[in-house]
Design an enzyme around this catalytic site. Structure first.
Site, short mmCIF file in Angstrom:
data_model
loop_
_atom_site.label_atom_id
_atom_site.label_comp_id
_atom_site.label_asym_id
_atom_site.label_seq_id
_atom_site.Cartn_x
_atom_site.Cartn_y
_atom_site.Cartn_z
N ASN A 1 -5.48 6.05 -1.84
CA ASN A 1 -4.95 6.50 -0.55
C ASN A 1 -4.43 7.92 -0.58
OD1 ASN A 1 -5.66 4.32 1.02
ND2 ASN A 1 -3.78 3.20 0.58
N GLU B 1 -5.63 -1.40 -8.21
CA GLU B 1 -4.72 -0.43 -8.83
C GLU B 1 -3.52 -1.20 -9.37
OE1 GLU B 1 -5.48 3.60 -6.18
OE2 GLU B 1 -4.20 2.08 -5.29
N SER C 1 0.83 -1.21 0.00
CA SER C 1 0.00 0.00 0.00
C SER C 1 0.86 1.25 0.00
CB SER C 1 -0.86 0.07 1.26
OG SER C 1 -1.84 -0.90 1.23
N HIS D 1 -2.36 -3.68 -6.55
CA HIS D 1 -2.86 -3.28 -5.23
C HIS D 1 -4.36 -3.53 -5.09
CE1 HIS D 1 -3.71 0.08 -2.16
NE2 HIS D 1 -3.17 -0.92 -1.52
P1 NAI Z 1 -1.14 -9.56 7.47
O1 NAI Z 1 -0.32 -9.24 8.64
O2 NAI Z 1 -2.57 -9.91 7.64
O3 NAI Z 1 -0.46 -10.78 6.66
C1 NAI Z 1 0.90 -10.84 6.36
C2 NAI Z 1 1.31 -12.30 6.30
O4 NAI Z 1 2.65 -12.40 5.80
C3 NAI Z 1 1.33 -13.01 7.67
O5 NAI Z 1 0.51 -14.13 7.59
C4 NAI Z 1 2.79 -13.39 7.88
O6 NAI Z 1 2.95 -14.64 8.53
C5 NAI Z 1 3.31 -13.45 6.46
N1 NAI Z 1 4.74 -13.24 6.32
C6 NAI Z 1 5.51 -12.35 6.96
N2 NAI Z 1 6.79 -12.46 6.53
C7 NAI Z 1 6.80 -13.43 5.60
C8 NAI Z 1 7.80 -13.98 4.79
N3 NAI Z 1 9.07 -13.56 4.86
N4 NAI Z 1 7.46 -14.95 3.92
C9 NAI Z 1 6.19 -15.37 3.86
N5 NAI Z 1 5.19 -14.88 4.59
C10 NAI Z 1 5.50 -13.92 5.46
O7 NAI Z 1 -0.96 -8.34 6.46
P2 NAI Z 1 -1.97 -7.75 5.36
O8 NAI Z 1 -2.87 -6.76 5.99
O9 NAI Z 1 -2.56 -8.88 4.59
O10 NAI Z 1 -0.97 -6.92 4.43
C11 NAI Z 1 -0.07 -7.53 3.54
C12 NAI Z 1 0.38 -6.55 2.49
O11 NAI Z 1 -0.76 -6.05 1.79
C13 NAI Z 1 1.13 -5.32 2.99
O12 NAI Z 1 2.13 -5.00 2.03
C14 NAI Z 1 0.06 -4.24 3.02
O13 NAI Z 1 0.61 -2.96 2.81
C15 NAI Z 1 -0.78 -4.63 1.83
N6 NAI Z 1 -2.18 -4.19 1.88
C16 NAI Z 1 -2.95 -4.30 3.02
C17 NAI Z 1 -4.27 -3.88 3.01
C18 NAI Z 1 -5.12 -4.02 4.23
O14 NAI Z 1 -6.17 -3.37 4.29
N7 NAI Z 1 -4.75 -4.83 5.21
C19 NAI Z 1 -4.90 -3.30 1.81
C20 NAI Z 1 -4.05 -3.32 0.64
C21 NAI Z 1 -2.74 -3.71 0.71
#
Ligand code: NAI
Length: 384
Positions: A187, A149, A116, A137
């Site tokens: 955003n 996006e 993001s 995105h």
């Molecule tokens: P989250 O914390 O729910 O999930 C992240 C996952 O990645 C966790 O399950 C973790 O165990 C795993 N992880 C961490 N390091 C790792 C690695 N080295 N190899 C494999 N898996 C690994 O996070 P979320 O919210 O799903 O966000 C993920 C990405 O998406 C971020 O880049 C965030 O900026 C982006 N994003 C998030 C949004 C949201 O509303 N939560 C919306 C749009 C984008």
């Protein structure tokens, strides 16, 4: 296409669901087997609920589940055509993962990040073949939000961009092409919805309930800014604001509000903690709405012209075209109308006047009118 999704958290599992629903074979990878297991259970539950609601039949659901391979072994990505990364928002950890992925996937495999806030170009630079990399995105929840996006890095090959975008279109999403700038479209453009509302609150012009009421009643927004911030989480929303502010070299237009910072510090994060701008406990007393039409319209107009100004600035800086800027706001955050179309309707002249009035009153940079809007006023032009 065969898809690899890295990270089975909120976004990764949603993206995997979308891809598998579009008949792709998906490898969903996470470093943490517990999270992976949780994702598997949660997905079955979500899909079974769709059966109960009559939106899918059992065959479809078992098909989707059979197409997802939940794995903690990245080697399975060898047959992937497109890999989407959705892990923690940390550039070094992401770079490390991309290096591992590149050592496993084919030369033709496209690699993308769902980040993001990080620059797609900087992430691309960590790859052996940066031309195969781009930003894809999604919005949360990925299966429900239509918008995606798609962001080429400076290094991205045009054919690869088109191939990736076509695939996401095929998944039934509405894609918009965005230049690699902080906050992309949504955003960035949405900042004043929160920021200007917070400013109105801080000035003591109206309380949260009244501002929310004004935006819903006169603007037709589904949720007011304070309800929405409580829904998103004040920690998350504050971080996005701060990130955009820093990334735009401290342009005062994006300056975060102390009010939100304090709520975040107090742990009043919104719905998820039971308290934010509003108290969600039973019998809680929340501020009363002041249903004064003149005041309500003034609040709505002030926030709207600030949103319009930000949308016009996005066009002015060639971040995206008119159509995509409006599509992004209606599909990514469910705005009732595209902001440029809205500007046409209320009149460019009116928007410039309102912004100039605010600028005259406050003498602050945040109220400066975008040069493109002023130029359009002089030329009596419209966006559509
Ligand atoms: P989250 O914390 O729910 O999930 C992240 C996952 O990645 C966790 O399950 C973790 O165990 C795993 N992880 C961490 N390091 C790792 C690695 N080295 N190899 C494999 N898996 C690994 O996070 P979320 O919210 O799903 O966000 C993920 C990405 O998406 C971020 O880049 C965030 O900026 C982006 N994003 C998030 C949004 C949201 O509303 N939560 C919306 C749009 C984008």
């Amino acid at each position: 296409m065969n898809i690899g999704v890295i990270g089975s958290g909120t976004m990764g599992s949603g993206i995997a669901q979308v891809a598998a629903t579009a008949n792709c074979k998906v490898h969903l990878y996470d470093i943490d087997p517990k999270v992976l297991d949780k994702a598997k259970q949660a997905l079955s539950k979500i899909l079974n609920r769709l059966i109960e609601k009559g939106r899918m039949d059992e065959e479809q659901v078992s098909g989707i589940l059979s197409r997802i391979n939940f794995t903690s072994d990245l080697k399975h990505f060898a047959d992937a055509d497109l890999v989407i990364e959705a892990i923690v928002e940390n550039p070094d950890i992401k770079a490390n993962v991309f290096q591992n992925v590149e050592s496993i996937v084919s030369e033709e495999c496209i690699i993308a990040s769902n980040t993001s806030s990080l620059s797609i170009t900087s992430l691309a630079a960590s790859l052996e073949k940066p031309e195969r990399f781009l930003g894809i995105h999604f919005f949360n929840p990925a299966p429900l939000m239509k918008l995606v996006e798609v962001i080429p890095a400076i290094q991205t090959d045009e054919t690869i961009f088109e191939k990736a975008r076509n695939e996401i279109d095929r998944w039934g999403k509405t894609t918009v092409k965005v230049k690699d700038t902080p906050g992309f479209i949504v955003n960035k453009v949405a900042r004043p919805f929160y920021g200007e509302s917070l400013r109105i609150l801080e000035e003591g012009l109206a309380n949260t309930s009244t501002i929310d009421w004004a935006m819903k009643t006169y603007g037709g927004f589904r949720m007011g800014p304070f309800e929405l911030m409580d829904f998103i989480g004040n920690d998350v929303n504050y971080t996005v604001t701060e990130t955009v502010f820093k990334a735009f070299y401290y342009d005062s237009r994006y300056k975060p509000a102390f009010t939100q910072k304090r709520l975040s510090e107090a742990g009043y994060l919104g719905r998820k903690t039971g308290k934010g701008y509003y108290d969600y406990s039973e019998n809680a007393m929340n501020p009363a709405i002041d249903e004064d039409e003149e005041k309500g319209r003034a609040i709505f107009t002030r926030v709207l012209v600030m949103l319009v100004n930000e949308a016009v600035d996005t066009l002015y800086l060639n971040i995206a075209d008119e159509k995509d800027i409006d599509l992004a706001m209606t599909n990514g955050v469910n705005y009732p109308k595209g902001l440029l179309k809205w500007a046409d309707e209320i009149g460019i002249d009116f928007c410039v006047q309102q912004l100039d009035d605010l600028f005259f009153e406050y003498k602050e940079e945040r109220y400066r009118c975008c040069p493109l809007l002023r130029r359009m006023q002089e030329e009596d032009a419209t966006f559509f």
